[in-house]
Write a protein that holds these residues in place. Structure first.
Motif, mmCIF file in Angstrom:
data_model
loop_
_atom_site.group_PDB
_atom_site.id
_atom_site.type_symbol
_atom_site.label_atom_id
_atom_site.label_comp_id
_atom_site.label_asym_id
_atom_site.label_seq_id
_atom_site.Cartn_x
_atom_site.Cartn_y
_atom_site.Cartn_z
ATOM 1 N N THR A 1 -16.095 -8.961 37.846
ATOM 2 C CA THR A 1 -14.599 -9.607 37.549
ATOM 3 C C THR A 1 -13.928 -9.984 38.953
ATOM 4 O O THR A 1 -13.987 -9.156 39.625
ATOM 5 C CB THR A 1 -13.764 -8.659 36.740
ATOM 6 O OG1 THR A 1 -14.365 -8.135 35.395
ATOM 7 C CG2 THR A 1 -12.471 -9.055 36.548
ATOM 8 N N ILE A 2 -13.599 -11.261 38.741
ATOM 9 C CA ILE A 2 -12.788 -11.845 39.943
ATOM 10 C C ILE A 2 -11.553 -12.506 39.573
ATOM 11 O O ILE A 2 -11.744 -13.536 38.785
ATOM 12 C CB ILE A 2 -13.707 -12.813 40.822
ATOM 13 C CG1 ILE A 2 -15.024 -11.870 41.394
ATOM 14 C CG2 ILE A 2 -13.009 -13.280 42.014
ATOM 15 C CD1 ILE A 2 -15.741 -12.610 42.272
ATOM 16 N N ALA A 3 -10.326 -12.165 40.102
ATOM 17 C CA ALA A 3 -9.221 -13.031 39.530
ATOM 18 C C ALA A 3 -8.619 -13.340 40.858
ATOM 19 O O ALA A 3 -8.621 -12.794 41.984
ATOM 20 C CB ALA A 3 -8.223 -11.894 38.931
ATOM 21 N N PHE A 4 -8.132 -14.759 40.749
ATOM 22 C CA PHE A 4 -7.351 -15.586 41.676
ATOM 23 C C PHE A 4 -5.940 -15.500 41.064
ATOM 24 O O PHE A 4 -5.710 -15.597 39.986
ATOM 25 C CB PHE A 4 -7.797 -16.951 42.198
ATOM 26 C CG PHE A 4 -9.475 -16.727 42.671
ATOM 27 C CD1 PHE A 4 -9.589 -16.111 43.828
ATOM 28 C CD2 PHE A 4 -10.442 -17.257 41.948
ATOM 29 C CE1 PHE A 4 -10.916 -16.192 44.284
ATOM 30 C CE2 PHE A 4 -11.520 -17.256 42.394
ATOM 31 C CZ PHE A 4 -11.987 -16.661 43.597
ATOM 32 N N LEU B 1 -13.923 -14.813 36.781
ATOM 33 C CA LEU B 1 -14.997 -14.151 36.118
ATOM 34 C C LEU B 1 -14.299 -13.123 35.366
ATOM 35 O O LEU B 1 -13.673 -12.024 35.929
ATOM 36 C CB LEU B 1 -16.134 -13.604 37.027
ATOM 37 C CG LEU B 1 -16.761 -14.781 38.109
ATOM 38 C CD1 LEU B 1 -17.803 -14.067 39.069
ATOM 39 C CD2 LEU B 1 -17.817 -15.744 36.973
ATOM 40 N N ASP B 2 -14.790 -12.866 34.104
ATOM 41 C CA ASP B 2 -14.198 -11.895 33.343
ATOM 42 C C ASP B 2 -15.515 -10.912 32.858
ATOM 43 O O ASP B 2 -16.165 -11.109 31.584
ATOM 44 C CB ASP B 2 -13.612 -12.409 32.076
ATOM 45 C CG ASP B 2 -12.745 -11.443 31.079
ATOM 46 O OD1 ASP B 2 -12.917 -10.336 31.451
ATOM 47 O OD2 ASP B 2 -12.305 -11.947 30.006
ATOM 48 N N GLY B 3 -15.803 -10.037 33.553
ATOM 49 C CA GLY B 3 -16.835 -9.034 32.824
ATOM 50 C C GLY B 3 -18.270 -9.623 32.822
ATOM 51 O O GLY B 3 -18.794 -9.333 31.853
ATOM 52 N N VAL B 4 -18.549 -10.557 33.707
ATOM 53 C CA VAL B 4 -20.047 -11.245 33.621
ATOM 54 C C VAL B 4 -21.204 -10.240 33.876
ATOM 55 O O VAL B 4 -21.130 -9.607 35.177
ATOM 56 C CB VAL B 4 -19.967 -12.483 34.522
ATOM 57 C CG1 VAL B 4 -21.500 -13.064 34.667
ATOM 58 C CG2 VAL B 4 -18.872 -13.469 33.874
ATOM 59 N N ILE C 1 -21.958 -16.758 42.377
ATOM 60 C CA ILE C 1 -22.844 -16.951 43.293
ATOM 61 C C ILE C 1 -22.143 -16.439 44.741
ATOM 62 O O ILE C 1 -22.838 -15.706 45.517
ATOM 63 C CB ILE C 1 -23.076 -18.352 43.770
ATOM 64 C CG1 ILE C 1 -24.279 -18.785 42.500
ATOM 65 C CG2 ILE C 1 -24.068 -18.660 45.105
ATOM 66 C CD1 ILE C 1 -24.492 -20.490 42.669
ATOM 67 N N LYS C 2 -20.934 -16.838 45.011
ATOM 68 C CA LYS C 2 -20.018 -16.258 46.173
ATOM 69 C C LYS C 2 -19.947 -14.792 46.028
ATOM 70 O O LYS C 2 -19.860 -14.200 47.141
ATOM 71 C CB LYS C 2 -18.783 -16.871 46.250
ATOM 72 C CG LYS C 2 -19.059 -18.299 46.651
ATOM 73 C CD LYS C 2 -17.603 -19.350 46.705
ATOM 74 C CE LYS C 2 -17.980 -20.619 47.299
ATOM 75 N NZ LYS C 2 -16.902 -21.367 47.128
ATOM 76 N N ALA C 3 -19.869 -14.209 44.875
ATOM 77 C CA ALA C 3 -19.775 -12.779 44.738
ATOM 78 C C ALA C 3 -21.103 -12.113 45.312
ATOM 79 O O ALA C 3 -21.074 -11.098 45.977
ATOM 80 C CB ALA C 3 -19.609 -12.133 43.273
ATOM 81 N N LEU C 4 -22.376 -12.649 44.814
ATOM 82 C CA LEU C 4 -23.858 -12.431 45.088
ATOM 83 C C LEU C 4 -23.857 -12.368 46.731
ATOM 84 O O LEU C 4 -24.688 -11.643 47.349
ATOM 85 C CB LEU C 4 -24.858 -13.110 44.416
ATOM 86 C CG LEU C 4 -26.122 -12.548 44.635
ATOM 87 C CD1 LEU C 4 -26.405 -11.040 44.289
ATOM 88 C CD2 LEU C 4 -27.017 -13.360 43.475
ATOM 89 N N ALA D 1 -14.909 -10.764 47.373
ATOM 90 C CA ALA D 1 -15.067 -9.247 47.166
ATOM 91 C C ALA D 1 -14.854 -9.547 45.730
ATOM 92 O O ALA D 1 -14.229 -10.148 44.897
ATOM 93 C CB ALA D 1 -13.915 -8.621 47.841
ATOM 94 N N ILE D 2 -15.608 -8.464 44.754
ATOM 95 C CA ILE D 2 -15.228 -8.384 43.407
ATOM 96 C C ILE D 2 -14.173 -7.402 43.016
ATOM 97 O O ILE D 2 -13.880 -6.284 43.861
ATOM 98 C CB ILE D 2 -16.559 -7.926 42.692
ATOM 99 C CG1 ILE D 2 -17.019 -6.754 43.257
ATOM 100 C CG2 ILE D 2 -17.676 -9.061 43.067
ATOM 101 C CD1 ILE D 2 -18.373 -6.174 42.500
ATOM 102 N N ASP D 3 -13.332 -7.731 41.989
ATOM 103 C CA ASP D 3 -12.455 -6.732 41.756
ATOM 104 C C ASP D 3 -12.981 -5.690 40.706
ATOM 105 O O ASP D 3 -12.114 -4.674 40.708
ATOM 106 C CB ASP D 3 -11.279 -7.583 40.787
ATOM 107 C CG ASP D 3 -10.695 -8.728 41.798
ATOM 108 O OD1 ASP D 3 -10.268 -8.475 42.923
ATOM 109 O OD2 ASP D 3 -10.528 -9.826 41.439
ATOM 110 N N ALA D 4 -14.083 -5.966 40.017
ATOM 111 C CA ALA D 4 -14.486 -4.955 39.131
ATOM 112 C C ALA D 4 -15.914 -5.198 39.112
ATOM 113 O O ALA D 4 -16.539 -6.450 39.127
ATOM 114 C CB ALA D 4 -13.612 -4.715 37.759
#
Length: 514
Positions: A17-20, A26-29, A53-56, A61-64
């Motif tokens: 999960t990533i929020a701006f 991204l919602d729990g992917v 991809i940027k999280a990987l 940074a990921i939020d969850a």
């Protein structure tokens, strides 16, 4: 959908999960990448592919959620952390040093050293070894800039493998390649896959996705739709999964090529013997009111060079251009704009969007420049233009205050289209307007172009996808080797016929005019 899980994933991303601000990107992917497979990540522009991809790769940074690589949980604080874990990325725009040699690029940052510092003979020897492992025989001392984009892509992959990458991410690697270059790239990809490398492949070319992929994961609006084996996912089902509705691209444009064009009057634009030495042999081209004229040919055939001469971005040294029957000097883009001609470049990042400005500011740039910077548009005028085209083109997110650099490629292209349409041109030149954008945004732009042409706007349309130019145009000017070889009626030639015509330099029995 049943997915083969016999092979343990090399990369496991769970609940990402990533929020701006104002956006849940991204919602729990969940995403799983296995060794020895090519796994395509699919979705419309803005679906969350780039964010995942940027999280990987440690950019975001990921939020969850959690990320595991080789059964070890990882917390990537930077791209260096991801590279240390064996994850390398090759982007659409090759991130290499064109002023250095091939060998220097391959070994950059990992040069063999001796007592006197870098051993350049060893650098080139090691570079040649790494290139040879991918089946590439290149002069490692040759300047990188002297090679094609395709070769530069392969050099970038070789550089990634110097790091002993276990995971290779290829982000739109084929967007600027012709068919032969794509085949060369795919041969290298298959070689790496057979060596156990896990490959994440991102492309908007559905045919290529099905040709190279073993598995597909689909995202939509930041959520996971599903993971599928390629053989279990028909193309129609993939498109439906991506956009959330059934889409028939062809039905939206049915009859476009058959639409009658009145060519008895004065052309909106007429080019006679226009050319430039070493760039384009003298060529003729007429464009009539309400007509979409396609420029067809392979990469390097002179398509972009032709329209840049018509627009005045480059100066022709031969020929004459007339607009509405009056002779016109096209020595600079200003001359074209003054005559109602707009040009949307294929390089939207360098010659289109101003990433730091908002969507609204990018949208009104053309009208403001047309009026002059001493006569500023009022706030009401700006708001009216932006509101009209945000709705007409379906720009997402529907917030004109956000920086355009944060939008997906498809939505950036819609904003650029809006910029030119707001100027109410007589002729719109579109160079690769649908390159690198998803199937939904592509259909939106195609439909808009067809609609505008039916309402009287003249369009010159360039696309590397020959099916697209056949579908949307009423006439095709065909180029090869920087020379116009003829014109074709799209209703009288199919894809195979067009390819044959290009390959044989116009020497076919099909009707064509010089």
């Amino acid at each position: 959908m049943t997915v083969d899980t016999d092979v343990r994933p090399l990369v496991s991303m769970r609940g990402i999960t990533i929020a701006f601000p104002g956006v849940l990107a991204l919602d729990g992917v969940d995403f799983f990448l296995r060794p020895g497979e090519v796994h395509s990540l699919m979705g419309e522009n803005g679906a969350g592919k780039s964010t995942l991809i940027k999280a990987l790769t440690g950019v975001y940074a990921i939020d969850a959620g959690t990320i595991e690589v080789a059964d070890e949980e990882r917390d990537f604080a930077s791209t260096a952390d991801a590279q240390a874990a064996g994850i390398s990325t090759v982007y659409q725009e090759v991130n290499l040093c064109a002023n250095l040699s091939v060998g220097e690029n391959v070994m950059l940052g990992h040069e063999p050293r001796g007592f006197a510092g870098i051993s350049w003979n060893a650098v080139h020897r090691e570079a040649a070894r790494h290139l040879a492992s991918l089946g590439l025989d290149l002069d490692t001392r040759s300047p990188l800039a002297s090679h094609s984009i395709a070769i530069q892509q392969l050099v970038a992959i070789s550089r990634a493998m110097v790091l002993d990458a276990k995971v290779l991410i290829l982000d739109e690697p084929t967007s600027s390649l012709d068919r032969g270059e794509v085949e060369q790239l795919f041969a290298v990809i298959r070689s790496l896959r057979d060596r156990g490398v896990a490959i994440l492949f991102v492309s908007h070319f559905l045919e290529q996705v099905y040709e190279i992929s073993d598995r597909i994961t689909v995202l939509r609006n930041g959520a996971l739709i599903g993971e599928y084996l390629v053989e279990d996912l028909p193309r129609e089902a993939l498109v439906t999964a991506m956009i959330g509705r059934e889409l028939d691209e062809l039905s939206a444009l049915s009859g476009a090529a058959e639409r009658a064009i009145d060519r008895t009057g004065t052309p909106v634009l007429s080019a006679e013997g226009v050319g430039r030495k070493g760039v384009l042999e003298p060529a003729d081209l007429d464009v009539f009111e309400g007509e979409v004229v396609g420029i067809a040919g392979l990469l390097g055939s002179g398509r972009t060079e032709m329209v840049r001469l018509l627009y005045g971005a480059d100066k022709a040294d031969a020929g004459q251009i007339s607009v509405g029957g009056e002779r016109a000097k096209m020595h600079a883009p200003r001359h074209a704009i003054d005559r109602g001609i707009a040009f949307s470049s294929e390089n939207r990042r360098a010659e289109g969007v101003v990433a730091e400005l908002s969507v609204a500011e990018n949208m009104i740039l053309g009208v403001q420049a047309q009026r002059g910077w001493m006569r500023r548009l009022s706030k009401a005028e700006q708001d009216a233009i932006v509101a009209e085209y945000m709705e007409a083109l379906g720009v997402r997110p529907a917030d004109p205050t956000v920086p355009i650099g944060t939008l997906s490629g498809g939505n950036q292209q819609k904003v650029l289209l809006a910029r030119w349409l707001a100027m109410q041109p007589r002729l719109l030149i579109l160079d690769e307007p649908t390159r690198g954008i998803d199937v939904g945004a592509k259909a939106d732009i195609q439909r808009k172009v067809a609609q505008l042409a039916a309402e009287g706007l003249s369009v010159v349309f360039i696309s590397s996808e020959l099916e697209e130019v056949l579908r949307i145009t009423q006439r095709l000017a065909v180029l090869r080797d920087r020379r116009k070889i003829g014109e074709l009626d799209p209703t009288e030639v199919d894809l195979d016929g067009l390819v044959d015509y290009i390959a044989n330099a116009g020497h076919t029995e099909r009707s064509a005019t010089r």
